[in-house]
Design an enzyme around this catalytic site. Sequence first.
Site, PDB file in Angstrom:
ATOM      1  N   HIS A   1       0.839  -1.206   0.000  1.00  6.50           N
ATOM      2  CA  HIS A   1       0.000   0.000   0.000  1.00  6.50           C
ATOM      3  C   HIS A   1       0.878   1.262   0.000  1.00  6.50           C
ATOM      4  O   HIS A   1       0.732   2.142  -0.863  1.00  6.50           O
ATOM      5  CB  HIS A   1      -0.910  -0.023   1.228  1.00  6.50           C
ATOM      6  CG  HIS A   1      -1.829   1.154   1.335  1.00  6.50           C
ATOM      7  ND1 HIS A   1      -3.143   1.115   0.944  1.00  6.50           N
ATOM      8  CD2 HIS A   1      -1.615   2.419   1.788  1.00  6.50           C
ATOM      9  CE1 HIS A   1      -3.698   2.304   1.143  1.00  6.50           C
ATOM     10  NE2 HIS A   1      -2.792   3.120   1.665  1.00  6.50           N
ATOM     11  N   GLU A   2       1.812   1.320   0.940  1.00  7.15           N
ATOM     12  CA  GLU A   2       2.661   2.516   1.031  1.00  7.15           C
ATOM     13  C   GLU A   2       3.561   2.638  -0.200  1.00  7.15           C
ATOM     14  O   GLU A   2       3.895   3.752  -0.631  1.00  7.15           O
ATOM     15  CB  GLU A   2       3.484   2.504   2.325  1.00  7.15           C
ATOM     16  CG  GLU A   2       2.644   2.519   3.614  1.00  7.15           C
ATOM     17  CD  GLU A   2       1.600   3.628   3.686  1.00  7.15           C
ATOM     18  OE1 GLU A   2       1.822   4.694   3.082  1.00  7.15           O
ATOM     19  OE2 GLU A   2       0.553   3.413   4.336  1.00  7.15           O
TER      20      GLU A   2
ATOM     21  N   GLU B   1      -4.694   7.760  -3.046  1.00 10.68           N
ATOM     22  CA  GLU B   1      -5.207   6.493  -2.532  1.00 10.68           C
ATOM     23  C   GLU B   1      -5.499   5.526  -3.683  1.00 10.68           C
ATOM     24  O   GLU B   1      -5.411   4.310  -3.502  1.00 10.68           O
ATOM     25  CB  GLU B   1      -6.448   6.768  -1.678  1.00 10.68           C
ATOM     26  CG  GLU B   1      -6.788   5.702  -0.670  1.00 10.68           C
ATOM     27  CD  GLU B   1      -5.734   5.457   0.420  1.00 10.68           C
ATOM     28  OE1 GLU B   1      -4.787   6.265   0.559  1.00 10.68           O
ATOM     29  OE2 GLU B   1      -5.870   4.446   1.121  1.00 10.68           O
TER      30      GLU B   1
ATOM     31  N   HIS C   1       1.760   4.537  -2.822  1.00 13.22           N
ATOM     32  CA  HIS C   1       1.875   5.989  -2.596  1.00 13.22           C
ATOM     33  C   HIS C   1       3.247   6.483  -3.061  1.00 13.22           C
ATOM     34  O   HIS C   1       3.364   7.519  -3.711  1.00 13.22           O
ATOM     35  CB  HIS C   1       1.728   6.307  -1.098  1.00 13.22           C
ATOM     36  CG  HIS C   1       0.319   6.250  -0.592  1.00 13.22           C
ATOM     37  ND1 HIS C   1      -0.702   7.006  -1.122  1.00 13.22           N
ATOM     38  CD2 HIS C   1      -0.251   5.535   0.412  1.00 13.22           C
ATOM     39  CE1 HIS C   1      -1.838   6.764  -0.461  1.00 13.22           C
ATOM     40  NE2 HIS C   1      -1.589   5.868   0.471  1.00 13.22           N
TER      41      HIS C   1
HETATM   42 ZN    ZN Z   1      -3.083   5.232   1.851  1.00  8.94          ZN
END
Ligand code: ZN
Length: 500
Positions: free
Chosen positions: A264-265, A294, A268
């Site tokens: 997830h990170e 996101e 980003h």
């Molecule tokens: Zn996030």
Amino acid sequence: METYRQLRERLAEINDINRAAGLLNWDLQVNMPPAGAEARAHALGTLSKIAHELHIADETGRLIAAAAAELDGASYDSDEAALIRVTQRDYEQARRLPPEFVAELSRESARAHEVWVKARAENKFAAFAPTLEKMFELARRAAEYLGYTDHPYDALLDQFEPGMKTAQVRAIFDELKQELVPLVRAISARLDRVDDAVLHQEFDEDKQRDFSYEVIQAFGYDFKRGRVDRAVHPFAQNFSINDVRITTRYDRTFLNPALFGTMHETGHALYELGVDPALERTPLASGTSLGVHESQSRLWENIVGRSRAMWTCFYPRLQAVFPAQLGGVGLDTFYRAINTVQPSFIRVEADEVTYSLHIMLRFEIEQELIGGTLKVADLPDVWNARMKAYLGVVPPTDTLGVLQDVHWSSALIGYFATYALGNLISVQLWEKALADAPDIPPQIERGEFGGLREWLRANVHRHGRKYMPDELVRRVTGEGIQSRSYMRYLKTKYGEIYGL
Ligand code: ZN
């Protein structure tokens, strides 16, 4: 171009101060001993004050106006025109909030945070209620300062998702909710078809770390331009286009937090690492909104990270790392386990299917509190009734219900919608990527992610903040943010897993 050059230099200095503040914040969350908190708060406060004063100074406004005149006629898509556009908007927004109000907001939210932490720990909503009233009153005042034409909530939403209107988001969410609630209900009737027990075993932390590094390096995360550290609440932080760091956390008895949290990170981080180097040290060198940001984290975590295609290649590797735990577990069992749907109380633990319903509940409640049609005292009852209606579950305590999120006590009102918008945008971009480059899925099955990453870089990442979120989605996919793509994706994927 002399004035434009001066403006860029001024913006670069403001950027440098903000990056330095970012580093102090990163250190605070990663390395700092607890006793350093007070001094750090002073240092951060001073740096952000200096950056803010430089930003809102009359001289900045003069340079923007003069540079705009100098660049008159520059094409809309040029970096120069975009810089003026975005800087002008940021400048006007920042000038609308009086400095005394900004100071009051930061004082009150520091206090509110303490009250919230205690109320949540003790399951005492009544202890938090007056503080929550205060935070929404401040949000209403912020909306008045910022200005709006339709609903005060527009002004709040705009801080996190520039250009998006409440009515627009509400229409998208209403459509989504109509289909999502029945899907959750259908899956809830067949929860016994999927079991995630294989993920809840003892997994050595160092091995979890090494494996997750292998995955994110395959995604394209470059350790020469970033690093991974531990933090209680994982986040990604950008110091430069060539230094974007992420943090993660480990659970010895559950594979998901480190594995999917790191993916997830990384999503980003890949966004920030993919911004055009020509935009370095300008306000354009970042993601365009929280929603689009996101969309990138969700795309890598869920659409790629929880796909059968990816695990076709990586599962044998994971089995080799954890032979005792997973050696006898087939790919199909693992794939289903990582895609378990479970209507639950806590937003941050929610799966792909139920997540957006947690958001809609908060989005609706925020508007009602801002509009005065809902009283803070009635909040727990309304919260629980909507949990029942949307997810079919009722939290047994307020700690597991209305008190769970940090946002309201941190003055982040208008923020929640961006999470669900991110889900929607992620699938819109994914569908377009596959239409443009049909060989992406077979590449992913071979453990090759360059095709997808480069498509995202060319179409989304490199632009940084040049385009507003809805504008960007329109440019890339030919239509604005919508829920059809996301529902199509969920129904196909989960229809197969749950035999609907
Ligand atoms: Zn996030």
